[in-house]
Motif scaffolding. Structure first.
Motif, PDB file in Angstrom:
ATOM      1  N   GLU A 131      23.379   7.476 -28.730  1.00 40.72           N
ATOM      2  CA  GLU A 131      24.741   7.455 -29.265  1.00 40.72           C
ATOM      3  C   GLU A 131      25.068   6.074 -29.838  1.00 40.72           C
ATOM      4  N   GLU A 132      24.726   5.032 -29.097  1.00 42.10           N
ATOM      5  CA  GLU A 132      24.951   3.673 -29.607  1.00 42.10           C
ATOM      6  C   GLU A 132      24.212   3.460 -30.929  1.00 42.10           C
ATOM      7  N   GLU A 133      22.973   3.941 -30.969  1.00 49.03           N
ATOM      8  CA  GLU A 133      22.171   3.732 -32.175  1.00 49.03           C
ATOM      9  C   GLU A 133      22.765   4.458 -33.373  1.00 49.03           C
ATOM     10  N   MET A 191      17.021  -5.088 -33.792  1.00 50.02           N
ATOM     11  CA  MET A 191      16.861  -5.856 -32.571  1.00 50.02           C
ATOM     12  C   MET A 191      17.413  -5.077 -31.374  1.00 50.02           C
ATOM     13  N   HIS A 192      18.600  -4.510 -31.541  1.00 49.90           N
ATOM     14  CA  HIS A 192      19.228  -3.758 -30.458  1.00 49.90           C
ATOM     15  C   HIS A 192      18.413  -2.494 -30.153  1.00 49.90           C
ATOM     16  N   LYS A 193      17.977  -1.820 -31.201  1.00 48.25           N
ATOM     17  CA  LYS A 193      17.164  -0.605 -31.044  1.00 48.25           C
ATOM     18  C   LYS A 193      15.834  -0.946 -30.349  1.00 48.25           C
ATOM     19  N   GLU A 209      15.261  -3.276 -28.238  1.00 53.77           N
ATOM     20  CA  GLU A 209      15.549  -3.507 -26.821  1.00 53.77           C
ATOM     21  C   GLU A 209      15.715  -2.165 -26.084  1.00 53.77           C
ATOM     22  N   HIS A 210      16.402  -1.221 -26.711  1.00 52.19           N
ATOM     23  CA  HIS A 210      16.543   0.105 -26.098  1.00 52.19           C
ATOM     24  C   HIS A 210      15.175   0.749 -25.894  1.00 52.19           C
ATOM     25  N   ASP A 211      14.329   0.691 -26.911  1.00 59.56           N
ATOM     26  CA  ASP A 211      12.998   1.316 -26.810  1.00 59.56           C
ATOM     27  C   ASP A 211      12.189   0.678 -25.691  1.00 59.56           C
ATOM     28  N   ASN A 247      23.050  -8.365 -18.325  1.00 62.71           N
ATOM     29  CA  ASN A 247      22.715  -9.191 -19.487  1.00 62.71           C
ATOM     30  C   ASN A 247      22.908  -8.414 -20.805  1.00 62.71           C
ATOM     31  N   HIS A 248      22.467  -7.170 -20.817  1.00 63.86           N
ATOM     32  CA  HIS A 248      22.552  -6.363 -22.041  1.00 63.86           C
ATOM     33  C   HIS A 248      24.012  -6.087 -22.428  1.00 63.86           C
ATOM     34  N   VAL A 249      24.837  -5.747 -21.450  1.00 65.11           N
ATOM     35  CA  VAL A 249      26.246  -5.462 -21.760  1.00 65.11           C
ATOM     36  C   VAL A 249      26.941  -6.737 -22.236  1.00 65.11           C
ATOM     37  N   MET A 254      24.177  -7.892 -26.268  1.00 63.16           N
ATOM     38  CA  MET A 254      24.049  -6.938 -27.372  1.00 63.16           C
ATOM     39  C   MET A 254      25.183  -5.929 -27.431  1.00 63.16           C
ATOM     40  N   ASP A 255      25.524  -5.301 -26.282  1.00 65.79           N
ATOM     41  CA  ASP A 255      26.557  -4.267 -26.312  1.00 65.79           C
ATOM     42  C   ASP A 255      27.921  -4.858 -26.661  1.00 65.79           C
ATOM     43  N   PHE A 256      28.189  -6.019 -26.126  1.00 64.98           N
ATOM     44  CA  PHE A 256      29.484  -6.653 -26.363  1.00 64.98           C
ATOM     45  C   PHE A 256      29.682  -6.924 -27.858  1.00 64.98           C
TER      46      PHE A 256
HETATM   47 FE   LIG Z   1      22.757  -1.174 -25.893  1.00 68.21          FE
END
Ligand SMILES: [Fe+2]
Length: 131
Positions: A57-59, A72-74, A76-78, A114-116, A119-121
């Motif tokens: 959903e984020e992607e 970069m964010h994708k 990290e998810h993978d 760390n992620h929230v 990247m998420d922020f």
């Molecule tokens: Fe994320």
């Protein structure tokens, strides 16, 4: 208790809350003896499913908003999904409760906070400012 910030998109905050509650339930099961491996298997499956769904959903939202650091964010998810799958596999093979507990407490806990925070922020602020 994980200390993490709220971000600018509500669906992300809801999902983060659910992630934390799944992790708490897993740690709760691990604190009990005898170990209920069946219940742990089910909850680990739920955690993987939830994470896959949330990342997708984020992607989708990042792509729709043409978020420049998407790769970069994708990436990290993978990486996280792969390491989660490896961890679930080794749990199924070894049934090592100490290793599973360490992974949830330390690796997953640290990664999540760390992620929230990073990247998420930033991602949520970018998307919210464009919608
Ligand atoms: Fe994320």
């Amino acid at each position: 208790m994980l200390d993490y910030p709220q971000v600018a998109l509500e669906f992300m905050n809801r999902d983060h809350q659910e992630f934390v509650s799944l992790r708490d339930k897993l740690l709760g099961l691990l604190a009990r003896a005898p170990t209920d491996t069946d219940a742990l298997d089910v909850l680990l499956g739920d955690l993987q499913e939830h994470t896959r769904h949330h990342f997708a959903e984020e992607e989708g939202r990042m792509l729709a908003a043409q978020f420049p650091p998407y790769p970069m964010h994708k990436g990290e998810h993978d990486r996280v999904l792969a390491s989660m799958a490896a961890q679930v596999e080794s749990w199924a093979r070894e049934r090592d409760t100490a290793a599973l507990k360490h992974w949830l407490e330390k690796e997953i806990g640290d990664w999540f906070v760390n992620h929230v925070n990073t990247m998420d922020f930033i991602t949520a602020a970018f998307i919210a400012s464009r919608s």
